[in-house]
Motif scaffolding. Sequence first.
Motif, PDB file in Angstrom:
ATOM      1  N   VAL A  26      -6.166 -25.491  32.418  1.00  0.00           N
ATOM      2  CA  VAL A  26      -7.134 -26.347  31.731  1.00  0.00           C
ATOM      3  C   VAL A  26      -6.453 -27.607  31.208  1.00  0.00           C
ATOM      4  CG1 VAL A  26      -8.693 -26.530  29.747  1.00  0.00           C
ATOM      5  CG2 VAL A  26      -8.732 -24.487  31.179  1.00  0.00           C
ATOM      6  N   ILE A  27      -5.249 -27.469  30.707  1.00  0.00           N
ATOM      7  CA  ILE A  27      -4.524 -28.641  30.211  1.00  0.00           C
ATOM      8  C   ILE A  27      -4.234 -29.600  31.360  1.00  0.00           C
ATOM      9  CG2 ILE A  27      -2.325 -29.404  29.223  1.00  0.00           C
ATOM     10  CD1 ILE A  27      -2.545 -26.761  27.506  1.00  0.00           C
ATOM     11  N   GLU A  28      -3.815 -29.083  32.498  1.00  0.00           N
ATOM     12  CA  GLU A  28      -3.543 -29.956  33.645  1.00  0.00           C
ATOM     13  C   GLU A  28      -4.824 -30.636  34.128  1.00  0.00           C
ATOM     14  OE1 GLU A  28      -0.530 -31.022  34.717  1.00  0.00           O
ATOM     15  OE2 GLU A  28       0.042 -29.904  32.924  1.00  0.00           O
ATOM     16  N   ALA A  29      -5.933 -29.912  34.154  1.00  0.00           N
ATOM     17  CA  ALA A  29      -7.211 -30.514  34.548  1.00  0.00           C
ATOM     18  C   ALA A  29      -7.635 -31.576  33.539  1.00  0.00           C
ATOM     19  CB  ALA A  29      -8.286 -29.442  34.673  1.00  0.00           C
ATOM     20  N   SER A  30      -7.314 -31.350  32.285  1.00  0.00           N
ATOM     21  CA  SER A  30      -7.682 -32.305  31.240  1.00  0.00           C
ATOM     22  C   SER A  30      -6.925 -33.618  31.356  1.00  0.00           C
ATOM     23  CB  SER A  30      -7.437 -31.700  29.849  1.00  0.00           C
ATOM     24  OG  SER A  30      -8.279 -30.592  29.659  1.00  0.00           O
ATOM     25  N   VAL A  31      -5.768 -33.575  31.982  1.00  0.00           N
ATOM     26  CA  VAL A  31      -4.987 -34.801  32.171  1.00  0.00           C
ATOM     27  C   VAL A  31      -5.814 -35.804  32.964  1.00  0.00           C
ATOM     28  CG1 VAL A  31      -2.956 -35.780  33.316  1.00  0.00           C
ATOM     29  CG2 VAL A  31      -2.753 -33.677  31.981  1.00  0.00           C
ATOM     30  N   THR A  32      -6.410 -35.366  34.050  1.00  0.00           N
ATOM     31  CA  THR A  32      -7.192 -36.288  34.869  1.00  0.00           C
ATOM     32  C   THR A  32      -8.584 -36.512  34.305  1.00  0.00           C
ATOM     33  OG1 THR A  32      -7.873 -34.480  36.293  1.00  0.00           O
ATOM     34  CG2 THR A  32      -5.971 -35.747  37.000  1.00  0.00           C
ATOM     35  N   ASP A  33      -9.109 -35.571  33.562  1.00  0.00           N
ATOM     36  CA  ASP A  33     -10.451 -35.720  33.021  1.00  0.00           C
ATOM     37  C   ASP A  33     -10.477 -36.375  31.637  1.00  0.00           C
ATOM     38  OD1 ASP A  33     -11.772 -34.649  35.221  1.00  0.00           O
ATOM     39  OD2 ASP A  33     -11.395 -32.610  34.545  1.00  0.00           O
ATOM     40  N   ARG A  34      -9.314 -36.750  31.121  1.00  0.00           N
ATOM     41  CA  ARG A  34      -9.222 -37.356  29.796  1.00  0.00           C
ATOM     42  C   ARG A  34     -10.073 -38.620  29.699  1.00  0.00           C
ATOM     43  NH1 ARG A  34      -3.686 -38.295  29.358  1.00  0.00           N
ATOM     44  NH2 ARG A  34      -4.042 -40.342  30.205  1.00  0.00           N
ATOM     45  N   ALA A  35      -9.998 -39.490  30.698  1.00  0.00           N
ATOM     46  CA  ALA A  35     -10.768 -40.736  30.669  1.00  0.00           C
ATOM     47  C   ALA A  35     -12.264 -40.449  30.730  1.00  0.00           C
ATOM     48  CB  ALA A  35     -10.344 -41.640  31.819  1.00  0.00           C
ATOM     49  N   ASN A  90     -11.682 -20.000  19.208  1.00  0.00           N
ATOM     50  CA  ASN A  90     -11.524 -21.317  18.568  1.00  0.00           C
ATOM     51  C   ASN A  90     -10.065 -21.763  18.548  1.00  0.00           C
ATOM     52  OD1 ASN A  90     -14.241 -21.717  18.149  1.00  0.00           O
ATOM     53  ND2 ASN A  90     -14.216 -20.849  16.091  1.00  0.00           N
ATOM     54  N   ASP A  91      -9.141 -20.821  18.440  1.00  0.00           N
ATOM     55  CA  ASP A  91      -7.719 -21.168  18.499  1.00  0.00           C
ATOM     56  C   ASP A  91      -7.362 -21.727  19.878  1.00  0.00           C
ATOM     57  OD1 ASP A  91      -7.270 -20.261  15.877  1.00  0.00           O
ATOM     58  OD2 ASP A  91      -6.853 -18.225  16.585  1.00  0.00           O
ATOM     59  N   ILE A  92      -7.906 -21.123  20.918  1.00  0.00           N
ATOM     60  CA  ILE A  92      -7.647 -21.604  22.279  1.00  0.00           C
ATOM     61  C   ILE A  92      -8.237 -23.001  22.442  1.00  0.00           C
ATOM     62  CG2 ILE A  92      -8.018 -21.169  24.738  1.00  0.00           C
ATOM     63  CD1 ILE A  92      -6.087 -19.174  23.275  1.00  0.00           C
ATOM     64  N   TYR A  93      -9.450 -23.215  21.942  1.00  0.00           N
ATOM     65  CA  TYR A  93     -10.061 -24.548  22.013  1.00  0.00           C
ATOM     66  C   TYR A  93      -9.261 -25.567  21.205  1.00  0.00           C
ATOM     67  CZ  TYR A  93     -14.176 -22.416  24.204  1.00  0.00           C
ATOM     68  OH  TYR A  93     -15.029 -21.757  25.056  1.00  0.00           O
ATOM     69  N   LEU A  94      -8.699 -25.135  20.085  1.00  0.00           N
ATOM     70  CA  LEU A  94      -7.849 -26.034  19.297  1.00  0.00           C
ATOM     71  C   LEU A  94      -6.623 -26.444  20.107  1.00  0.00           C
ATOM     72  CD1 LEU A  94      -7.099 -27.434  16.616  1.00  0.00           C
ATOM     73  CD2 LEU A  94      -6.027 -25.282  15.915  1.00  0.00           C
ATOM     74  N   LEU A  95      -6.040 -25.496  20.808  1.00  0.00           N
ATOM     75  CA  LEU A  95      -4.895 -25.828  21.662  1.00  0.00           C
ATOM     76  C   LEU A  95      -5.291 -26.825  22.746  1.00  0.00           C
ATOM     77  CD1 LEU A  95      -3.125 -22.373  22.020  1.00  0.00           C
ATOM     78  CD2 LEU A  95      -2.420 -24.332  20.639  1.00  0.00           C
ATOM     79  N   PHE A  96      -6.462 -26.626  23.362  1.00  0.00           N
ATOM     80  CA  PHE A  96      -6.927 -27.575  24.374  1.00  0.00           C
ATOM     81  C   PHE A  96      -7.046 -28.972  23.790  1.00  0.00           C
ATOM     82  CE2 PHE A  96      -9.522 -24.036  26.611  1.00  0.00           C
ATOM     83  CZ  PHE A  96      -8.412 -23.631  27.316  1.00  0.00           C
ATOM     84  N   SER A  97      -7.609 -29.059  22.596  1.00  0.00           N
ATOM     85  CA  SER A  97      -7.885 -30.381  22.009  1.00  0.00           C
ATOM     86  C   SER A  97      -6.632 -31.083  21.505  1.00  0.00           C
ATOM     87  CB  SER A  97      -8.912 -30.258  20.885  1.00  0.00           C
ATOM     88  OG  SER A  97      -8.351 -29.590  19.776  1.00  0.00           O
ATOM     89  N   THR A  98      -5.549 -30.346  21.317  1.00  0.00           N
ATOM     90  CA  THR A  98      -4.324 -30.962  20.799  1.00  0.00           C
ATOM     91  C   THR A  98      -3.200 -31.012  21.830  1.00  0.00           C
ATOM     92  OG1 THR A  98      -3.553 -28.841  19.903  1.00  0.00           O
ATOM     93  CG2 THR A  98      -4.840 -30.264  18.420  1.00  0.00           C
ATOM     94  N   ALA A  99      -3.506 -30.638  23.049  1.00  0.00           N
ATOM     95  CA  ALA A  99      -2.485 -30.628  24.108  1.00  0.00           C
ATOM     96  C   ALA A  99      -2.013 -32.050  24.399  1.00  0.00           C
ATOM     97  CB  ALA A  99      -3.043 -29.989  25.366  1.00  0.00           C
ATOM     98  N   PRO A 100      -0.751 -32.199  24.747  1.00  0.00           N
ATOM     99  CA  PRO A 100      -0.196 -33.535  25.020  1.00  0.00           C
ATOM    100  C   PRO A 100      -0.553 -34.025  26.426  1.00  0.00           C
ATOM    101  CG  PRO A 100       1.505 -31.889  25.288  1.00  0.00           C
ATOM    102  CD  PRO A 100       0.273 -31.161  24.825  1.00  0.00           C
ATOM    103  N   THR A 101      -1.826 -34.228  26.663  1.00  0.00           N
ATOM    104  CA  THR A 101      -2.292 -34.595  28.003  1.00  0.00           C
ATOM    105  C   THR A 101      -1.805 -35.972  28.447  1.00  0.00           C
ATOM    106  OG1 THR A 101      -4.375 -35.369  27.058  1.00  0.00           O
ATOM    107  CG2 THR A 101      -4.323 -33.111  27.910  1.00  0.00           C
ATOM    108  N   GLU A 102      -1.343 -36.784  27.519  1.00  0.00           N
ATOM    109  CA  GLU A 102      -0.854 -38.115  27.881  1.00  0.00           C
ATOM    110  C   GLU A 102       0.636 -38.095  28.243  1.00  0.00           C
ATOM    111  OE1 GLU A 102       0.215 -37.276  23.808  1.00  0.00           O
ATOM    112  OE2 GLU A 102      -1.688 -37.066  24.848  1.00  0.00           O
ATOM    113  N   GLN A 103       1.262 -36.949  28.102  1.00  0.00           N
ATOM    114  CA  GLN A 103       2.691 -36.803  28.394  1.00  0.00           C
ATOM    115  C   GLN A 103       2.924 -36.438  29.861  1.00  0.00           C
ATOM    116  OE1 GLN A 103       5.274 -37.227  26.111  1.00  0.00           O
ATOM    117  NE2 GLN A 103       3.693 -38.008  24.740  1.00  0.00           N
TER     118      GLN A 103
END
Length: 190
Positions: free
Chosen positions: A99-108, A153-166
């Motif tokens: 999910v974090i890797e997918a969020s990298v491209t879906d961030r925009a 909610n803890d898992i969702y918190l991790l998703f929302s704070t992941a360093p997707t810009e790194q």
Amino acid sequence: MTQARAPRADAVRNRKRILVAAGEQITAHGPDVGMDEIAAAAGVAVGTLYRHFPTKTDLVAAVVAEYVARVADDAEAALARVTAGARALDELTAFLGRVIEASVTDRAVKAAAQALGTEPGDRADEDRAGKAVAALIRTGQADGDVNPDVTVNDIYLLFSTAPTEQLPVARARWLTLVVPGLTTQARPSD
């Protein structure tokens, strides 16, 4: 009573191409990318794009909804693997990474959705994802691998704070650092 006719195959293909192109164009050029550019990237006429999505808000909402559906599908597939004998902690960790890797491209796309004030759409997919993640957590807790106080909610918190810009190496390191917070095990040495 008449039944609704199934969409034509070309209409289904066009819609899919538009959604893929919209995600790519918004990711590459930001939320201000024009509908004309999205249509061109999809290989469809702009009128075709507007028939499927009358406004940019509709288009962005559909792209976000498709992302949520993919996450729900992934969570359910992870749960199916656990049901078939895979270790819940391994599946939960792998799911988090995907999910974090997918969020990298879906961030925009997410930024565009926030700027336009769109909602993800179908809450059923959010519910599916939440139920599958909750089951993964419960199974991991029953196995003694996941801390008893970890929640969806803890898992969702991790998703929302992941360093997707790194860079990928930094995202992998982040995952290595946060997973022990979910588990009952000590952090492995590097």
